[in-house]
Design an enzyme around this catalytic site. Structure first.
Site, PDB file in Angstrom:
ATOM      1  N   ARG A  40      38.767  46.869  47.839  1.00 38.42           N
ATOM      2  CA  ARG A  40      38.120  47.800  47.923  1.00 38.42           C
ATOM      3  C   ARG A  40      37.485  47.174  46.306  1.00 38.42           C
ATOM      4  NH1 ARG A  40      36.393  51.246  50.774  1.00 38.42           N
ATOM      5  NH2 ARG A  40      38.017  52.859  52.257  1.00 38.42           N
ATOM      6  N   ARG A  56      48.409  35.758  40.986  1.00 36.32           N
ATOM      7  CA  ARG A  56      47.380  35.475  41.715  1.00 36.32           C
ATOM      8  C   ARG A  56      47.057  34.098  41.916  1.00 36.32           C
ATOM      9  NH1 ARG A  56      44.541  39.103  41.005  1.00 36.32           N
ATOM     10  NH2 ARG A  56      45.772  41.071  42.143  1.00 36.32           N
ATOM     11  N   GLY A 103      35.800  43.017  42.168  1.00 37.80           N
ATOM     12  CA  GLY A 103      36.231  41.597  41.490  1.00 37.80           C
ATOM     13  C   GLY A 103      37.247  41.033  42.131  1.00 37.80           C
ATOM     14  N   PHE A 108      40.555  43.325  35.820  1.00 38.59           N
ATOM     15  CA  PHE A 108      40.450  44.866  36.375  1.00 38.59           C
ATOM     16  C   PHE A 108      41.781  45.065  35.760  1.00 38.59           C
ATOM     17  CE2 PHE A 108      40.780  41.603  39.797  1.00 38.59           C
ATOM     18  CZ  PHE A 108      41.735  42.377  40.409  1.00 38.59           C
ATOM     19  N   GLY A 109      42.614  46.419  36.188  1.00 40.85           N
ATOM     20  CA  GLY A 109      43.575  46.448  36.331  1.00 40.85           C
ATOM     21  C   GLY A 109      44.277  46.456  34.799  1.00 40.85           C
ATOM     22  N   ASP A 133      49.429  42.636  47.549  1.00 37.61           N
ATOM     23  CA  ASP A 133      50.202  43.899  47.052  1.00 37.61           C
ATOM     24  C   ASP A 133      50.679  43.174  45.236  1.00 37.61           C
ATOM     25  OD1 ASP A 133      50.825  46.344  45.935  1.00 37.61           O
ATOM     26  OD2 ASP A 133      52.817  45.849  46.508  1.00 37.61           O
ATOM     27  N   SER A 134      50.119  43.248  44.556  1.00 37.64           N
ATOM     28  CA  SER A 134      50.727  43.252  42.527  1.00 37.64           C
ATOM     29  C   SER A 134      50.651  44.007  42.169  1.00 37.64           C
ATOM     30  CB  SER A 134      49.689  41.874  42.396  1.00 37.64           C
ATOM     31  OG  SER A 134      48.557  42.183  42.530  1.00 37.64           O
TER      32      SER A 134
END
Length: 219
Positions: free
Chosen positions: A18, A201, A21, A164-165, A81-82
């Site tokens: 979702r 990524r 970014g 992000f994150g 998944d990171s």
């Protein structure tokens, strides 16, 4: 198959996320090998029951999400998944990174909790790395998993508006002495192209992209 704007002849790929970014980042990274590729996110398809991410590894969780994406959309599906693995926290938050401070998921709350947990940890012991596993599953039953890593350290305050994150708290080793004051640039301060070049990524997707292009290319 879900409808999507753009060239109807272009390859279409579902990304089980979702995060707008992340969808944009994946589209950008795959475009070199798949010109015109349309990457659809969860906001672009009918809602379905998403799997519980209860695998103990990044690769396991990525595969869970990719397989569920194929079942729900009929499209070749990619999932990642990171997370951030901090040495002083014995590799945590790790697979719990997105929900480190509890549910609902909240990046700012996660960042504040991480800063609190590392408050007394000296700079020389704040080493960390971002890890990422990217999985692809196709309607024909083929699967691929690749992994990437970006080493660096956790800084003491959030810096930057991009990404992000945990990006505002992380300085990659390659940018440890960058910036006008030499204190390093966080991932949130990097231009998107540079972040793609060095990120966990980005590294995983660059390895995956040629194989994925072969999977999606019309026969």
């Amino acid at each position: 198959m879900p409808d999507a704007p753009g060239d109807p002849g272009a390859p279409r790929l579902f990304l089980a996320s979702r995060n707008a970014g992340k969808v944009a980042e994946v589209q950008r990274l795959l475009a070199e090998h798949l010109p015109g590729v349309q990457v659809l996110g969860l906001a672009d398809v009918a809602a379905y029951d998403e799997p519980v991410e209860d695998a103990p590894t990044f690769a396991g969780n990525a595969l869970l999400k990719a397989r569920a994406g194929v079942a729900a959309t009929g499209l070749a599906s990619i999932a990642d998944d990171s997370g951030l693995c901090v040495d002083a926290l014995n590799g945590m938050p790790g697979v719990l990174s997105a929900r480190w401070s509890g549910l609902p998921k909240d990046d700012r709350r996660n960042n504040r909790l991480l800063l609190d947990q590392l408050h007394d940890v000296p700079d020389e012991r704040r080493a960390a790395h971002f890890a990422c596993a990217v999985a692809v599953a196709t309607p024909e039953g083929r699967e691929l998993v690749v992994e990437g890593r970006m080493p660096g350290r956790v800084v003491r305050e959030e810096r930057g508006e991009g990404g992000f994150g945990y990006d505002p708290l992380f300085v990659a080793d390659e940018h440890a002495a960058a910036g006008p004051d030499g204190r390093g640039l966080t991932s949130a301060e990097l231009p998107p192209g540079e972040k793609d070049r060095i990120s966990h990524r980005g590294r995983a997707l660059r390895e995956l992209a040629p194989q994925l292009a072969d999977l999606l290319r019309p026969r």
